[in-house]
Design an enzyme around this catalytic site. Structure first.
Site, mmCIF file in Angstrom:
data_model
loop_
_atom_site.group_PDB
_atom_site.id
_atom_site.type_symbol
_atom_site.label_atom_id
_atom_site.label_comp_id
_atom_site.label_asym_id
_atom_site.label_seq_id
_atom_site.Cartn_x
_atom_site.Cartn_y
_atom_site.Cartn_z
ATOM 1 N N ASP A 1 0.753 -1.065 0.031
ATOM 2 C CA ASP A 1 0.095 -0.125 0.013
ATOM 3 C C ASP A 1 0.978 1.072 -0.062
ATOM 4 O O ASP A 1 2.203 1.220 0.494
ATOM 5 C CB ASP A 1 -0.772 0.098 1.242
ATOM 6 C CG ASP A 1 -1.944 -0.917 1.216
ATOM 7 O OD1 ASP A 1 -2.286 -1.247 0.234
ATOM 8 O OD2 ASP A 1 -2.363 -1.273 2.349
ATOM 9 N N ARG B 1 -0.615 -0.809 -8.752
ATOM 10 C CA ARG B 1 -2.308 -0.450 -8.554
ATOM 11 C C ARG B 1 -2.450 0.902 -8.583
ATOM 12 O O ARG B 1 -1.885 1.645 -7.433
ATOM 13 C CB ARG B 1 -2.680 -1.186 -7.195
ATOM 14 C CG ARG B 1 -4.093 -0.677 -6.651
ATOM 15 C CD ARG B 1 -4.086 -0.552 -5.255
ATOM 16 N NE ARG B 1 -3.931 -1.918 -4.509
ATOM 17 C CZ ARG B 1 -3.631 -1.962 -3.273
ATOM 18 N NH1 ARG B 1 -3.444 -0.927 -2.750
ATOM 19 N NH2 ARG B 1 -3.698 -3.141 -2.748
HETATM 20 P P1 FDA Z 1 -13.725 9.148 -5.818
HETATM 21 O O1 FDA Z 1 -13.722 9.316 -4.346
HETATM 22 O O2 FDA Z 1 -13.152 10.410 -6.598
HETATM 23 O O3 FDA Z 1 -15.299 9.226 -6.409
HETATM 24 C C1 FDA Z 1 -15.683 9.130 -7.830
HETATM 25 C C2 FDA Z 1 -17.052 8.502 -7.883
HETATM 26 O O4 FDA Z 1 -17.031 7.065 -7.396
HETATM 27 C C3 FDA Z 1 -18.050 8.924 -7.195
HETATM 28 O O5 FDA Z 1 -18.649 10.166 -7.698
HETATM 29 C C4 FDA Z 1 -19.037 7.940 -7.295
HETATM 30 O O6 FDA Z 1 -19.637 7.618 -8.333
HETATM 31 C C5 FDA Z 1 -18.149 6.881 -7.076
HETATM 32 N N1 FDA Z 1 -17.840 6.374 -5.646
HETATM 33 C C6 FDA Z 1 -16.871 6.648 -5.101
HETATM 34 N N2 FDA Z 1 -16.975 6.179 -3.525
HETATM 35 C C7 FDA Z 1 -18.143 5.690 -3.473
HETATM 36 C C8 FDA Z 1 -18.749 5.052 -2.459
HETATM 37 N N3 FDA Z 1 -18.461 4.874 -1.234
HETATM 38 N N4 FDA Z 1 -20.168 4.652 -2.853
HETATM 39 C C9 FDA Z 1 -20.422 4.529 -3.981
HETATM 40 N N5 FDA Z 1 -19.993 5.167 -5.102
HETATM 41 C C10 FDA Z 1 -18.694 5.620 -4.917
HETATM 42 N N6 FDA Z 1 -5.304 4.995 -1.272
HETATM 43 C C11 FDA Z 1 -4.213 5.368 -0.895
HETATM 44 O O7 FDA Z 1 -4.008 6.518 -0.708
HETATM 45 N N7 FDA Z 1 -3.258 4.299 -0.665
HETATM 46 C C12 FDA Z 1 -3.620 2.894 -0.887
HETATM 47 O O8 FDA Z 1 -2.714 2.093 -0.825
HETATM 48 C C13 FDA Z 1 -4.875 2.597 -1.297
HETATM 49 N N8 FDA Z 1 -5.139 1.366 -1.601
HETATM 50 C C14 FDA Z 1 -6.542 1.135 -2.224
HETATM 51 C C15 FDA Z 1 -6.912 0.051 -2.623
HETATM 52 C C16 FDA Z 1 -7.893 -0.287 -3.451
HETATM 53 C C17 FDA Z 1 -8.111 -1.438 -3.783
HETATM 54 C C18 FDA Z 1 -8.868 0.924 -3.528
HETATM 55 C C19 FDA Z 1 -10.297 0.698 -4.100
HETATM 56 C C20 FDA Z 1 -8.717 2.039 -3.067
HETATM 57 C C21 FDA Z 1 -7.471 2.212 -2.573
HETATM 58 N N9 FDA Z 1 -7.048 3.545 -1.901
HETATM 59 C C22 FDA Z 1 -5.700 3.777 -1.429
HETATM 60 C C23 FDA Z 1 -8.095 4.689 -1.673
HETATM 61 C C24 FDA Z 1 -8.181 5.438 -3.067
HETATM 62 O O9 FDA Z 1 -6.995 6.402 -3.055
HETATM 63 C C25 FDA Z 1 -9.174 6.363 -2.886
HETATM 64 O O10 FDA Z 1 -9.426 7.270 -1.805
HETATM 65 C C26 FDA Z 1 -10.748 5.850 -2.973
HETATM 66 O O11 FDA Z 1 -10.557 4.554 -3.706
HETATM 67 C C27 FDA Z 1 -11.752 6.706 -3.293
HETATM 68 O O12 FDA Z 1 -11.507 7.211 -4.586
HETATM 69 P P2 FDA Z 1 -12.373 6.762 -6.090
HETATM 70 O O13 FDA Z 1 -11.398 6.588 -7.293
HETATM 71 O O14 FDA Z 1 -13.125 5.416 -5.605
HETATM 72 O O15 FDA Z 1 -13.313 7.874 -6.441
#
Ligand code: FDA
Length: 310
Positions: free
Chosen positions: A132, A182
């Site tokens: 991570d 990732r």
């Molecule tokens: P973002 O939060 O920008 O949301 C965009 C859109 O996605 C929303 O408008 C909605 O449509 C959808 N969405 C997002 N969250 C939702 C919810 N809870 N329910 C429904 N829809 C939702 N970070 C880090 O700093 N270090 C790490 O090692 C990791 N590791 C990691 C592993 C994995 C497998 C994942 C999925 C995520 C991480 N992260 C992470 C977290 C990552 O940095 C980030 O904070 C989250 O994934 C949220 O960003 P999104 O890309 O999902 O979209």
């Protein structure tokens, strides 16, 4: 960056808030949405229930910034046991570990050694270990860990964060290693000079980096692209770009967190994309839970509804 997000991310580092909230029943109810249980057995059960749907999993024990090396040793042993257990059950399950949970705040070499131990065991069992990425103060050391581990192992992945200004340059140098990356947007509270803070800038960076990863993955040189996001826009763009250059669906992977956009997870798996769900478990869930709340205001409303219901 939204004020609510900033407050929640600051709160995630407050020991006082942690001790107040973790005792409350309403918080525990809300946490259940994102976590099947506090022990590895619950995460393994959840992995079994996702198996028939064609969804693999990644398990991660919550906990970060450990302060005693004995604790890091026992985390190491825990992951070795988990790897054995998921292999006995023939689950399609990998693991993901935060460097500070293996002692990065204490000693780099010992942390490296603990990762070596876990990754060697995982290699023997045909499993991946992901590293991570934590806040920006750890990026140099985390990349160095990855370089050293990648020299000896194929089954190690590194998380890179699109919100950091430096990530494009980091990715460019890492490509020499045929890395498994990732890509995520980034979950910590970073200053302007280190990270993009507007969503549209983070998204644009994510898509630029995704392009590089997809292009590299299409060369079949060992580089593998993993996209850790729930964002439908990012996912659609990745699929379009991969299709445009003829990268088959199984040649890259989407990862989402347990409990978030379950239908989308199912749909992607049904459509033939490689899909994995990251399942967190453990007692130290407070900072992690606050980061999940910060990601989406609707999650805060969910907590409030639980508060009202008691
Ligand atoms: P973002 O939060 O920008 O949301 C965009 C859109 O996605 C929303 O408008 C909605 O449509 C959808 N969405 C997002 N969250 C939702 C919810 N809870 N329910 C429904 N829809 C939702 N970070 C880090 O700093 N270090 C790490 O090692 C990791 N590791 C990691 C592993 C994995 C497998 C994942 C999925 C995520 C991480 N992260 C992470 C977290 C990552 O940095 C980030 O904070 C989250 O994934 C949220 O960003 P999104 O890309 O999902 O979209």
């Amino acid at each position: 960056m939204g004020i609510a997000r900033e407050i929640l991310l600051r709160g995630s580092r407050s020991e006082w808030l942690a001790s107040q909230l973790t005792r409350r029943r309403f918080t525990r109810h809300a946490v259940e949405r994102f976590m099947p249980g506090e022990d590895a057995a619950s995460a393994i059960d959840a992995s079994e229930s996702l198996r028939p749907k064609g969804i693999g999993t990644i398990l991660t024990l919550l906990g970060e910034n450990i302060t005693h090396s004995a604790e890091a040793d026992s985390v190491t042993q825990h992951y070795l046991d988990v790897l054995n257990r998921v292999s006995e059950l023939s689950l399609d399950t990998d693991i993901s570990i935060k460097p500070t949970q293996l002692g990065l705040d204490l000693d780099f070499d010992q942390t490296l050694c603990r990762y070596q131990t876990i990754i060697s065991r995982a290699a023997g069992l045909g499993r991946f270990v992901a590293i991570d990425m934590e806040d920006s103060s750890y990026v140099d050391r985390t990349i160095e860990l990855y370089r050293r581990l990648r020299a000896d192992h194929d089954n190690v992945a590194l998380c890179l964060q699109a919100y950091l200004h430096r990530t494009a340059a980091d990715l460019a140098t890492l490509l020499q290693l045929a890395p498994v990356i990732r890509l995520v947007k980034g979950a910590y509270n970073e200053p302007h000079n280190v990270a993009y803070r507007r969503k549209k800038d983070v998204d644009a960076s994510f898509l630029r980096l995704a392009d590089v990863l997809i292009e590299q993955a299409s060369r079949a040189n060992g580089t593998r692209a993993i996209f850790g996001t729930h964002d439908p826009r990012m996912i659609a763009a990745v699929c379009r770009r991969a299709e445009a250059i003829g990268l088959p669906r199984e040649a890259y992977e989407f990862q989402m967190l347990y409990g978030i956009r379950r239908e989308a997870q199912l749909r992607l798996a049904e459509d033939g994309y490689a899909m994995r769900v990251l399942i967190s478990y453990g007692e130290s869930w407070f900072p992690w839970f606050m980061r999940r709340l910060a990601e989406r205001p609707a999650n805060v409303m969910f907590l409030v509804r639980n508060l009202v219901r008691g």
